[in-house]
Design an enzyme around this catalytic site. Structure first.
Site, mmCIF file in Angstrom:
data_model
loop_
_atom_site.group_PDB
_atom_site.id
_atom_site.type_symbol
_atom_site.label_atom_id
_atom_site.label_comp_id
_atom_site.label_asym_id
_atom_site.label_seq_id
_atom_site.Cartn_x
_atom_site.Cartn_y
_atom_site.Cartn_z
ATOM 1 N N PHE A 171 0.871 -1.183 0.000
ATOM 2 C CA PHE A 171 0.000 0.000 0.000
ATOM 3 C C PHE A 171 0.902 1.225 0.000
ATOM 4 O O PHE A 171 1.785 1.322 0.854
ATOM 5 C CB PHE A 171 -0.888 0.062 1.258
ATOM 6 C CG PHE A 171 -1.596 1.388 1.403
ATOM 7 C CD1 PHE A 171 -2.896 1.548 0.954
ATOM 8 C CD2 PHE A 171 -0.948 2.488 1.971
ATOM 9 C CE1 PHE A 171 -3.548 2.782 1.069
ATOM 10 C CE2 PHE A 171 -1.585 3.725 2.085
ATOM 11 C CZ PHE A 171 -2.892 3.858 1.639
ATOM 12 N N GLU A 172 0.679 2.118 -0.920
ATOM 13 C CA GLU A 172 1.376 3.401 -0.896
ATOM 14 C C GLU A 172 0.480 4.415 -1.582
ATOM 15 O O GLU A 172 -0.093 4.108 -2.634
ATOM 16 C CB GLU A 172 2.680 3.378 -1.721
ATOM 17 C CG GLU A 172 3.814 2.583 -1.143
ATOM 18 C CD GLU A 172 5.062 2.586 -2.046
ATOM 19 O OE1 GLU A 172 4.912 2.560 -3.290
ATOM 20 O OE2 GLU A 172 6.165 2.605 -1.489
#
Ligand code: GDP
Ligand code: MN
Length: 348
Positions: free
Chosen positions: A235-236
């Site tokens: 996740f970014e």
């Protein structure tokens, strides 16, 4: 081989035509997914959740990248699930392969050795190309050039709460450049000399090291050694201009030259995290407590009950990983002198 496919506009489709977007302001942003054709059903689950929890109201674009050509099934299924434009890109062979300076024989021996030591993905060539690509190249792909912000989505993730605001806009309004939802300690065997390489970079490019940085998140002894804390990069939400900056590119090139993507098994998570920790100001890194998330085997579920109710969350706060001993998130709060979120003590 790069194709932009409009959403299928059959009478049963409620997708907007190409170029038409949800009302209201939008950021110059896209979702980005690296995937194989065989990932189609796993990424479909992720897309469905991202759309239901957030993107149906925004219709942001979605860029899919692959080292091979995407097949018809992948394109059809994913473009039917997304509310915005979908774009499919093939990765150039010079961004996905062994650079000329890598000693193939040495790399092969490393893989054999890691196989015997049962290190996860230790014997995999493609995993190494993937980690190197996510570390140094995805943000330079032709399809990514036009965007300022990205949100990385992997197969088989879950989102547990509605996201009733725009995280891209939040990042811009609050001068954030990088963000995370889960943090943990890296597997030491995969990065034995990563910090040596980072120290070499700091010496060669002191001009890229920011004064008010998060070194204390990464090191317990003022930078002598790495404590293995990193943000989980599956996740970014982040700023592409930062990744394309001379500072980040010099950093990636320095690490790449040292060969650890192949002579060890450096992951893009510690590579991104160390960059953010040294080259961004503390306050430019954001923890999205209200984005409840799962990627095997960890969950981020906000411990505050009201927050969960207000956002129709369906995760069990008992599964929250943040205040567990293997998470580095408490350290992030300490480094930033932030008070811990409501309810943290209940789920420790
Ligand atoms: P893990 O999360 O570390 O277990 O690794 P994943 O298997 O989820 O891989 C990370 C991301 O890279 C996912 O989005 C995968 O779909 C993608 N990926 C991994 N290996 C390859 C590959 O060889 N080719 C392509 N095109 N994508 C890959
Ligand atoms: Mn994954």
């Amino acid at each position: 081989h790069d194709t932009t496919s409009p959403n299928p506009l059959s009478s049963t489709s409620s997708n907007p035509p190409l170029g038409q977007t949800a009302p209201g302001p939008r950021m110059n942003a896209t979702f980005v997914t690296l995937a194989r054709n065989s990932d189609v059903w796993e990424i479909s689950r992720s897309i469905r959740q991202v759309e239901d929890r957030f993107n149906h109201a925004h219709n942001y674009d979605w860029v899919f990248l692959n080292d091979a050509d995407f097949d018809d099934t992948f394109v059809k299924v994913t473009s039917a699930l997304t509310s915005g434009r979908t774009r499919y890109g093939k990765i150039d062979s010079e961004h996905w392969g062994f650079p000329s300076f890598i000693d193939q024989e040495k790399a092969r021996k490393v893989r054999e050795d890691m196989h015997e030591r049962k290190i996860i993905y230790g014997d995999s060539v493609s995993y190494r190309h993937m980690c190197r690509y996510e570390s140094g190249f995805f943000f330079r792909h032709k399809l990514m050039q036009e965007y300022e912000w990205y949100w990385r989505v992997e197969p088989s993730i879950e989102l547990f709460c509605d996201i009733k605001y725009d995280p891209f806009k939040f990042m811009a309004d609050n001068k954030k450049k990088y963000s995370f939802v889960l943090s943990l300690y890296e597997y030491v065997e995969t990065i034995p000399t990563l910090w040596d390489s980072v120290k070499g970079f700091m010496k060669a490019h002191p001009e890229h090291i920011v004064a008010d940085n998060s070194l204390a998140f990464l090191s317990d002894d003022g930078g002598e050694s790495y404590n293995h804390c990193h943000f989980w990069s599956n996740f970014e939400v982040g700023n592409l201009d930062w990744l394309r900056s001379p500072a980040y590119v010099d950093y990636f090139n320095h690490l790449d030259r040292d060969g650890g993507f192949f002579y060890e098994r450096w992951g893009d998570a510690p590579v991104h995290s160390i960059a953010a920790g040294l080259m961004l100001k503390k306050e430019e890194i954001h923890f999205f407590n209200d984005i409840a998330y799962y990627h095997v085997p960890f969950t981020h579920c906000p411990t505050g009950e009201q927050l969960r109710l207000d956002n129709k969350c369906h995760c069990n706060p008992r599964d929250n990983f943040d205040w567990n001993g293997y998470s580095c998130t408490k350290r992030f709060f300490e480094v930033n002198k932030m008070s811990l979120p409501e309810g943290y003590e209940k789920e420790q």
